[in-house]
Design a protein around this motif. Structure first.
Motif, PDB file in Angstrom:
ATOM      1  N   ASN A 179     -67.340   7.268 -69.267  1.00 19.23           N
ATOM      2  CA  ASN A 179     -67.909   5.924 -69.077  1.00 19.23           C
ATOM      3  C   ASN A 179     -68.843   5.879 -67.878  1.00 19.23           C
ATOM      4  OD1 ASN A 179     -66.707   4.700 -71.283  1.00 19.23           O
ATOM      5  ND2 ASN A 179     -64.856   4.148 -70.157  1.00 19.23           N
ATOM      6  N   GLN A 238     -72.794   5.005 -68.037  1.00 20.55           N
ATOM      7  CA  GLN A 238     -73.470   3.959 -67.266  1.00 20.55           C
ATOM      8  C   GLN A 238     -74.712   4.504 -66.573  1.00 20.55           C
ATOM      9  OE1 GLN A 238     -70.729   2.005 -64.613  1.00 20.55           O
ATOM     10  NE2 GLN A 238     -69.212   1.659 -66.217  1.00 20.55           N
ATOM     11  N   SER A 239     -74.582   5.710 -66.012  1.00 25.58           N
ATOM     12  CA  SER A 239     -75.722   6.326 -65.348  1.00 25.58           C
ATOM     13  C   SER A 239     -76.835   6.632 -66.353  1.00 25.58           C
ATOM     14  CB  SER A 239     -75.281   7.607 -64.641  1.00 25.58           C
ATOM     15  OG  SER A 239     -76.375   8.254 -64.035  1.00 25.58           O
ATOM     16  N   SER A 257     -68.684   8.660 -59.031  1.00 24.90           N
ATOM     17  CA  SER A 257     -69.568   7.493 -59.000  1.00 24.90           C
ATOM     18  C   SER A 257     -70.583   7.612 -57.877  1.00 24.90           C
ATOM     19  CB  SER A 257     -68.741   6.210 -58.837  1.00 24.90           C
ATOM     20  OG  SER A 257     -68.042   6.211 -57.597  1.00 24.90           O
ATOM     21  N   ARG A 261     -77.341   5.111 -69.226  1.00 22.37           N
ATOM     22  CA  ARG A 261     -77.896   3.839 -69.697  1.00 22.37           C
ATOM     23  C   ARG A 261     -78.942   3.322 -68.709  1.00 22.37           C
ATOM     24  NH1 ARG A 261     -73.635   0.976 -69.345  1.00 22.37           N
ATOM     25  NH2 ARG A 261     -72.789   1.612 -71.374  1.00 22.37           N
TER      26      ARG A 261
END
Length: 520
Positions: free
Chosen positions: A168, A172-173, A27, A175
């Motif tokens: 996931n 997210q990154s 992350s 998106r």
């Protein structure tokens, strides 16, 4: 080539601790940049070195071809030199993951008939885990895959859940990256649309006028727009000096730069200095923060200084330095700033007389008056009133959100006024007439309601009197009588002869048509 699994099987607590630490690092890497090309390979490196998932690969869907393209791989073997690889939907195990949109876990990759081994990367004796990447509901947009370091059937379920969590985070990154890219594209398109609109509004085709004096102005604007020459626009208030300044900027090489305006007459010297040069924090009471001035804001573009003749002698000296050197300091500052700004100034004053009376610096006058453009008053180009009126009516109609027309009778009445307020007065008159035209057509009677007829009868005649055909079938009786009176110098007997009437008949017409007789 196979890789021996010499690692011991970790306990579940050890595995959980490793996965948490790995997810944290993943992350952190993904938050570092919005560019997936910069971050995805580092994610695979962390999985390899920290998370026990080796030989990672990420493929992303190409929206044009519908195929999966290899985006990144990670392997410590120097002999692996991957070439560009594509997978069609359903092709191989990677294509199957995309088509079926579900995680695939293979205990021993050598036993999987769909495995194509195009990369020559994987240990055929070890498991293989592939997970689809989603950035929203619907079809997946990619696949992330890797091999555990060791063969441990009892941990395959845990590893697959871990890889789904990694997928996931990557999703997210992606998106966020695509959302930012779309917003950037939308802003770019909006910027380009606005630029096209502005250039269209201030294009040469939209400059209205066909008289000789206006054609000269348009020729000057076309020529001076090509260069960085300082321009001084002269003319009475309301003649359209700001429109000419806009046309010069938006048709110049600086059109993509800022166009900054300042009315010099609206501010006293102390505020004018702060507005033009900016100020530092604490430079004066109320200066709570640093502020850029108009010169800095216009860097790379154009600065339009309206009413330049209104500035004081003290401030003229400060302005002269900037125009000569392109350098200045913010109010309260010591650092010299340099800018690249084109200056367009405008004034309605007689600067030559002001120089003679020592009210305006001669050196500043010559610095500004490099390319003078004289805007003629509307009374000197009455022949432009019809074209100008229709242009303004169209503009007013757009602002009111309805089609708006102007009749020939209204135009003829407008041409009888000398327009001391110039184009601005004409536009205001038409806007008042538009308000009083519920049907969307401005006619002669509507123009009368604006009070223009009283101005015509009480004021001076236009410098260029329009020639009116008294036999024009489109003229109504009231217009014809007024036109005859004007041609006759408001001598009723002469007007009667022009209309083949008796003096008694024209007197009757004047009374019944409610025409106010002008005294010459």
């Amino acid at each position: 080539m196979s890789y021996p699994a010499t690692e011991r099987v970790p306990t579940r607590s050890e595995l959980l601790e490793t996965e948490l630490e790995t997810l944290y690092r993943v992350s952190h890497v993904l938050n570092r940049s919005l560019d997936p090309n910069e971050t995805v390979k580092d994610v695979l490196k962390i999985l390899h070195q920290q998370g026990g998932m080796q030989r990672g690969m990420v493929t992303l869907l190409d929206p044009e071809s519908g195929e999966l393209l290899l985006n990144a791989i990670y392997c410590e073997r120097e002999d692996v030199k991957p070439e560009p690889v594509r997978y069609r939907p359903g092709e191989g195990i990677i294509g199957a993951i995309l088509s079926h949109d579900r995680t695939v876990v293979v205990r021993r990759i050598a036993d999987e008939p769909r495995f194509l081994d195009r990369l020559g990367l994987y240990d055929l004796e070890l498991p293989f885990i592939g997970v689809p990447i989603h950035i929203g509901p619907g079809e997946p947009v990619g696949v992330v895959a890797a091999q555990p370091k060791i063969a441990a059937d009892e941990l395959l379920g845990e590893w697959s859940r871990f890889m789904e969590m990694v997928a996931n985070l990557i999703a997210q990154s992606l998106r966020l990256s695509r959302q930012v890219e779309k917003e950037k594209q939308d802003l770019t398109q909006e910027r380009d649309r606005l630029r096209r609109t502005v250039r269209g509004n201030y294009g040469f085709d939209n400059m209205v006028g066909h008289t000789q004096v206006m054609r000269l102005v348009f020729d000057q604007v076309r020529q001076v727009a090509k260069w960085n020459t300082t321009v001084l626009i002269r003319g009475e208030s309301g003649t359209g000096k700001e429109l000419i300044a806009n046309a010069i900027h938006y048709n110049s090489p600086r059109a993509n730069g800022p166009f900054v305006k300042l009315n010099c007459a609206a501010l006293p010297d102390n505020l004018l200095e702060s507005e033009l040069f900016g100020h530092e924090k604490g430079a004066f009471t109320g200066a709570a923060s640093q502020r850029k001035g108009r010169f800095e804001q216009a860097d790379g573009g154009t600065l339009f200084l309206d009413e330049i003749g209104e500035i004081s002698a003290t401030f003229q000296a400060k302005l002269l330095r900037v125009l000569q050197e392109g350098e200045f300091e913010r109010v309260g500052g010591t650092r010299t700033l340099k800018v690249d700004v084109r200056i367009i100034a405008a004034t309605n004053r007689n600067l030559e007389r002001e120089v003679e009376e020592e009210k305006f610096r001669e050196d500043l006058y010559y610095r500004l008056n490099v390319m003078p453009i004289q805007m003629p008053p509307l009374r000197d180009r009455i022949e432009d009133v019809p074209q100008l009126s229709r242009h303004l009516v169209e503009k007013i109609g757009k602002s009111q959100g309805r089609p708006l027309l102007i009749s020939d009778s209204a135009v003829r009445m407008l041409m009888r006024h000398n327009w001391p307020g110039n184009v601005r007065e004409l536009e205001n008159t038409l806007e008042r007439a538009a308000v009083m035209s519920p049907e969307g057509e401005i006619d002669g009677d509507t123009v009368v309601l604006t009070g223009l007829e009283e101005k015509i009868l009480g004021g001076a005649r236009p410098a260029v009197a329009p020639t009116v055909d008294l036999d024009d079938p489109e003229m109504d009786e009231r217009e014809r009588v007024i036109a005859a009176l004007e041609q006759a110098g408001w001598v009723q007997a002469k007007a009667a002869r022009l209309l083949n009437m008796t003096p008694r008949q024209i007197a009757y017409r004047i009374q019944t048509l409610n025409i106010k007789v002008r005294k010459i």
